[in-house]
Write a protein that holds these residues in place. Structure first.
Motif, short mmCIF file in Angstrom:
data_model
loop_
_atom_site.label_atom_id
_atom_site.label_comp_id
_atom_site.label_asym_id
_atom_site.label_seq_id
_atom_site.Cartn_x
_atom_site.Cartn_y
_atom_site.Cartn_z
N ASN A 21 87.81 11.88 -69.95
CA ASN A 21 86.96 12.43 -71.01
C ASN A 21 87.78 12.84 -72.24
O ASN A 21 87.42 13.75 -72.96
N PHE A 22 88.93 12.17 -72.44
CA PHE A 22 89.79 12.33 -73.61
C PHE A 22 90.50 13.67 -73.67
O PHE A 22 90.96 14.08 -74.73
N GLY A 23 90.59 14.35 -72.55
CA GLY A 23 91.38 15.58 -72.47
C GLY A 23 92.74 15.25 -71.87
O GLY A 23 93.16 14.09 -71.83
N VAL A 24 93.43 16.29 -71.43
CA VAL A 24 94.71 16.10 -70.76
C VAL A 24 94.74 16.94 -69.49
O VAL A 24 94.02 17.93 -69.36
N GLN A 25 95.57 16.50 -68.56
CA GLN A 25 95.76 17.24 -67.32
C GLN A 25 97.25 17.21 -66.97
O GLN A 25 98.00 16.41 -67.51
N THR A 26 97.66 18.07 -66.08
CA THR A 26 99.04 18.09 -65.61
C THR A 26 99.11 17.33 -64.30
O THR A 26 98.30 17.56 -63.40
N VAL A 27 100.08 16.42 -64.21
CA VAL A 27 100.35 15.73 -62.95
C VAL A 27 101.79 16.03 -62.57
O VAL A 27 102.68 16.10 -63.41
N VAL A 28 102.00 16.24 -61.27
CA VAL A 28 103.31 16.62 -60.75
C VAL A 28 103.71 15.62 -59.67
O VAL A 28 102.91 15.28 -58.79
N PHE A 29 104.95 15.18 -59.73
CA PHE A 29 105.51 14.28 -58.73
C PHE A 29 106.78 14.90 -58.17
O PHE A 29 107.68 15.24 -58.94
N PHE A 44 101.27 7.72 -61.66
CA PHE A 44 102.71 7.54 -61.55
C PHE A 44 103.19 6.43 -62.49
O PHE A 44 104.19 6.57 -63.19
N ALA A 45 102.46 5.33 -62.52
CA ALA A 45 102.87 4.18 -63.31
C ALA A 45 102.61 4.37 -64.81
O ALA A 45 103.31 3.79 -65.63
N ARG A 46 101.62 5.17 -65.17
CA ARG A 46 101.23 5.27 -66.58
C ARG A 46 101.72 6.54 -67.27
O ARG A 46 101.56 6.67 -68.48
N SER A 47 102.29 7.47 -66.54
CA SER A 47 102.74 8.74 -67.13
C SER A 47 103.69 8.47 -68.30
O SER A 47 104.64 7.69 -68.18
N ARG A 48 103.42 9.11 -69.43
CA ARG A 48 104.22 8.90 -70.64
C ARG A 48 105.01 10.12 -71.09
O ARG A 48 105.86 10.03 -71.97
N HIS A 49 104.71 11.29 -70.55
CA HIS A 49 105.30 12.52 -71.08
C HIS A 49 105.98 13.33 -69.98
O HIS A 49 106.00 14.56 -70.04
N GLY A 50 106.56 12.66 -69.01
CA GLY A 50 107.18 13.35 -67.89
C GLY A 50 108.46 14.08 -68.27
O GLY A 50 109.16 13.71 -69.21
N SER A 51 108.76 15.10 -67.51
CA SER A 51 110.01 15.83 -67.67
C SER A 51 111.12 15.09 -66.92
O SER A 51 110.89 14.05 -66.33
N SER A 52 112.33 15.63 -66.96
CA SER A 52 113.48 15.10 -66.20
C SER A 52 113.82 13.66 -66.54
O SER A 52 114.18 12.88 -65.67
#
Length: 169
Positions: A21-29, A44-52
């Motif tokens: 719905n054009f918002g954002v969420q936090t994903v953790v791996f 996992f494959a599309r994440s663009r703003h990951g840390s580390s």
């Protein structure tokens, strides 16, 4: 296919993963092996703003390659290949989401060839920045750019033209 086991090499968090719905969420791996369902694998494959160090397009490309290799291994297991219900489900999913000019016979032949691939000796390359890479980054008033270090594409062309000459490690 009941999930794909993926080795996550380092933990990372993406606090800007887009929602439907054009918002954002936090994903953790978390570092380690995770059996991912379709939605989780897509994250996992599309994440663009990951840390580390996982927030670059280069890291994303490596994760996408990892996903495809794991998918191939999972699909080509005997448990999948001898199960007509699973095969039909996979085929129906593929024809719904992939546009190809291969006919069914060609797809079967392609699958047979794919079964013989040894992913242990498979080498993948992602053009990247770094001391031993071909690209450099520049930022100016117009944005962020990757350009060839050599000033032209000659080194990249040479690499592409000879990349299949080397024997696997």
């Amino acid at each position: 296919i009941n999930g794909i086991p993926i080795e996550i090499e380092q933990s990372f968090v993406d606090k800007e993963y887009p929602t439907n719905n054009f918002g954002v969420q936090t994903v953790v791996f978390e570092k380690g092996v995770e059996v991912m369902n379709g939605e989780r694998a897509l994250q996992f494959a599309r994440s663009r703003h990951g840390s580390s160090g996982e927030g670059s397009d280069f890291a994303r490309a490596r994760r996408q390659q990892k996903m495809l290799a794991a998918l191939k291994v999972k699909i080509l297991t005997p448990e999948t290949l001898v199960n007509p219900i699973k095969l039909t489900s996979i085929f129906n999913t593929l024809i719904t989401h992939i546009d190809t000019d291969l006919n069914l016979v060609e797809m079967i032949e392609f699958t047979k060839k794919a079964k013989t691939l040894n992913t242990d000796t498979m080498v993948s390359h992602v053009l990247s920045i770094g001391p031993d890479q071909f690209l450099q980054e520049i930022t100016n008033d117009y944005g962020y750019f990757l350009i060839p270090k050599a000033g032209d594409f000659s080194e990249i062309a040479q690499f592409v033209n000879t990349m299949f000459d080397a024997s696997p490690p």
